[in-house]
Design a protein around this motif. Structure first.
Motif, PDB file in Angstrom:
ATOM      1  N   GLU A  69     -20.410 -13.760 -47.754  1.00  0.00           N
ATOM      2  CA  GLU A  69     -20.534 -12.348 -48.127  1.00  0.00           C
ATOM      3  C   GLU A  69     -21.878 -12.083 -48.803  1.00  0.00           C
ATOM      4  N   LYS A  70     -22.315 -13.022 -49.626  1.00  0.00           N
ATOM      5  CA  LYS A  70     -23.561 -12.771 -50.347  1.00  0.00           C
ATOM      6  C   LYS A  70     -24.779 -12.797 -49.427  1.00  0.00           C
ATOM      7  N   LEU A  71     -24.603 -13.296 -48.222  1.00  0.00           N
ATOM      8  CA  LEU A  71     -25.710 -13.271 -47.262  1.00  0.00           C
ATOM      9  C   LEU A  71     -26.014 -11.852 -46.792  1.00  0.00           C
ATOM     10  N   TYR A  72     -25.062 -10.969 -47.013  1.00  0.00           N
ATOM     11  CA  TYR A  72     -25.262  -9.579 -46.604  1.00  0.00           C
ATOM     12  C   TYR A  72     -25.591  -8.690 -47.800  1.00  0.00           C
ATOM     13  N   HIS A  83     -26.577 -19.646 -58.904  1.00  0.00           N
ATOM     14  CA  HIS A  83     -25.711 -19.359 -57.753  1.00  0.00           C
ATOM     15  C   HIS A  83     -26.418 -18.546 -56.675  1.00  0.00           C
ATOM     16  N   HIS A  84     -27.596 -18.014 -56.951  1.00  0.00           N
ATOM     17  CA  HIS A  84     -28.335 -17.281 -55.925  1.00  0.00           C
ATOM     18  C   HIS A  84     -28.912 -18.260 -54.906  1.00  0.00           C
ATOM     19  N   LEU A  85     -28.888 -17.860 -53.660  1.00  0.00           N
ATOM     20  CA  LEU A  85     -29.330 -18.719 -52.567  1.00  0.00           C
ATOM     21  C   LEU A  85     -30.743 -19.255 -52.784  1.00  0.00           C
ATOM     22  N   ASP A 105     -25.101 -29.050 -43.281  1.00  0.00           N
ATOM     23  CA  ASP A 105     -25.425 -28.420 -41.995  1.00  0.00           C
ATOM     24  C   ASP A 105     -24.496 -27.248 -41.690  1.00  0.00           C
ATOM     25  N   LYS A 106     -23.203 -27.450 -41.921  1.00  0.00           N
ATOM     26  CA  LYS A 106     -22.223 -26.384 -41.656  1.00  0.00           C
ATOM     27  C   LYS A 106     -22.460 -25.174 -42.548  1.00  0.00           C
ATOM     28  N   LEU A 107     -22.850 -25.410 -43.783  1.00  0.00           N
ATOM     29  CA  LEU A 107     -23.075 -24.314 -44.722  1.00  0.00           C
ATOM     30  C   LEU A 107     -24.362 -23.553 -44.424  1.00  0.00           C
ATOM     31  N   VAL A 108     -25.314 -24.215 -43.793  1.00  0.00           N
ATOM     32  CA  VAL A 108     -26.589 -23.573 -43.479  1.00  0.00           C
ATOM     33  C   VAL A 108     -26.493 -22.721 -42.210  1.00  0.00           C
ATOM     34  N   GLU A 109     -25.567 -23.035 -41.305  1.00  0.00           N
ATOM     35  CA  GLU A 109     -25.429 -22.277 -40.046  1.00  0.00           C
ATOM     36  C   GLU A 109     -25.349 -20.763 -40.257  1.00  0.00           C
ATOM     37  N   PRO A 110     -24.478 -20.266 -41.150  1.00  0.00           N
ATOM     38  CA  PRO A 110     -24.422 -18.813 -41.352  1.00  0.00           C
ATOM     39  C   PRO A 110     -25.712 -18.239 -41.946  1.00  0.00           C
ATOM     40  N   ILE A 111     -26.387 -19.027 -42.732  1.00  0.00           N
ATOM     41  CA  ILE A 111     -27.663 -18.578 -43.312  1.00  0.00           C
ATOM     42  C   ILE A 111     -28.685 -18.395 -42.196  1.00  0.00           C
ATOM     43  N   LEU A 115     -30.418 -14.757 -41.037  1.00  0.00           N
ATOM     44  CA  LEU A 115     -31.864 -14.518 -41.071  1.00  0.00           C
ATOM     45  C   LEU A 115     -32.402 -13.925 -39.774  1.00  0.00           C
ATOM     46  N   LYS A 116     -31.589 -13.937 -38.733  1.00  0.00           N
ATOM     47  CA  LYS A 116     -32.015 -13.340 -37.461  1.00  0.00           C
ATOM     48  C   LYS A 116     -31.988 -11.814 -37.519  1.00  0.00           C
ATOM     49  N   LYS A 117     -31.278 -11.273 -38.522  1.00  0.00           N
ATOM     50  CA  LYS A 117     -31.180  -9.816 -38.676  1.00  0.00           C
ATOM     51  C   LYS A 117     -31.916  -9.408 -39.951  1.00  0.00           C
ATOM     52  N   PRO A 118     -32.653  -8.332 -39.897  1.00  0.00           N
ATOM     53  CA  PRO A 118     -33.381  -7.913 -41.101  1.00  0.00           C
ATOM     54  C   PRO A 118     -32.444  -7.396 -42.200  1.00  0.00           C
ATOM     55  N   PHE A 119     -32.831  -7.639 -43.431  1.00  0.00           N
ATOM     56  CA  PHE A 119     -32.108  -7.099 -44.574  1.00  0.00           C
ATOM     57  C   PHE A 119     -32.499  -5.639 -44.797  1.00  0.00           C
ATOM     58  N   PHE A 120     -33.771  -5.358 -44.527  1.00  0.00           N
ATOM     59  CA  PHE A 120     -34.319  -4.030 -44.778  1.00  0.00           C
ATOM     60  C   PHE A 120     -35.118  -3.573 -43.558  1.00  0.00           C
TER      61      PHE A 120
END
Length: 145
Positions: A69-72, A83-85, A105-111, A115-120
């Motif tokens: 969730e925090k990735l969004y 706790h911040h990435l 590796d599994k935890l980095v996959e969603p990150i 990153l393929k989509k812009p935050f802003f």
């Protein structure tokens, strides 16, 4: 200098790498075996890696990567606490954890996917900010694609 769990006689007789492996904590031991000694002994590496992954501090940092969730949320990625990435990811790298180690590796996959989509939008002052603070850590971890 004498470290915990050693005597002066032991420290005088050990080569520095052997001394670090014998007397270092989990992080020092793992990084010494894999980076300085460049050991190919799979059992030795697996034992050191297991000790590293069972370290409470490692578990805490890995837990910080689990919240998708925090990735969004920009505030989940950027901030001044552990706790911040942007802070938890480099700490794990400093421990010697990188690509090829589960569960990292599994935890980095969603990150990587996020990153393929812009935050802003491109016009936003922080348009490239997330890329600037996260991509170098991912690159250092061995994720180059």
């Amino acid at each position: 200098m004498i470290v915990a769990n050693s005597t002066k006689e032991e420290s005088d007789d050990c080569m520095p790498i052997d001394f670090l492996i014998k007397n270092g904590g989990a992080v020092i031991k793992y990084r010494t075996i894999t980076e300085l000694q460049k050991s190919t002994d799979k059992q030795l590496i697996a034992a050191a890696q297991s000790e590293l992954m069972n370290l409470e501090e490692t578990k805490k940092r890995l837990l910080c990567l689990q919240s998708e969730e925090k990735l969004y949320d920009f505030n989940g990625v950027h901030g001044s606490t552990n706790h911040h990435l942007e802070n938890s990811l480099p700490m794990l790298l400093d421990f010697g954890i990188k690509k090829g180690i589960e569960p990292f590796d599994k935890l980095v996959e969603p990150i990587l996917e996020r990153l393929k989509k812009p935050f802003f939008s491109e016009e936003h002052v922080f348009a490239k900010f997330i890329d600037i603070i996260i991509i170098p850590s991912l690159y250092r971890a061995g994720f180059r694609d």
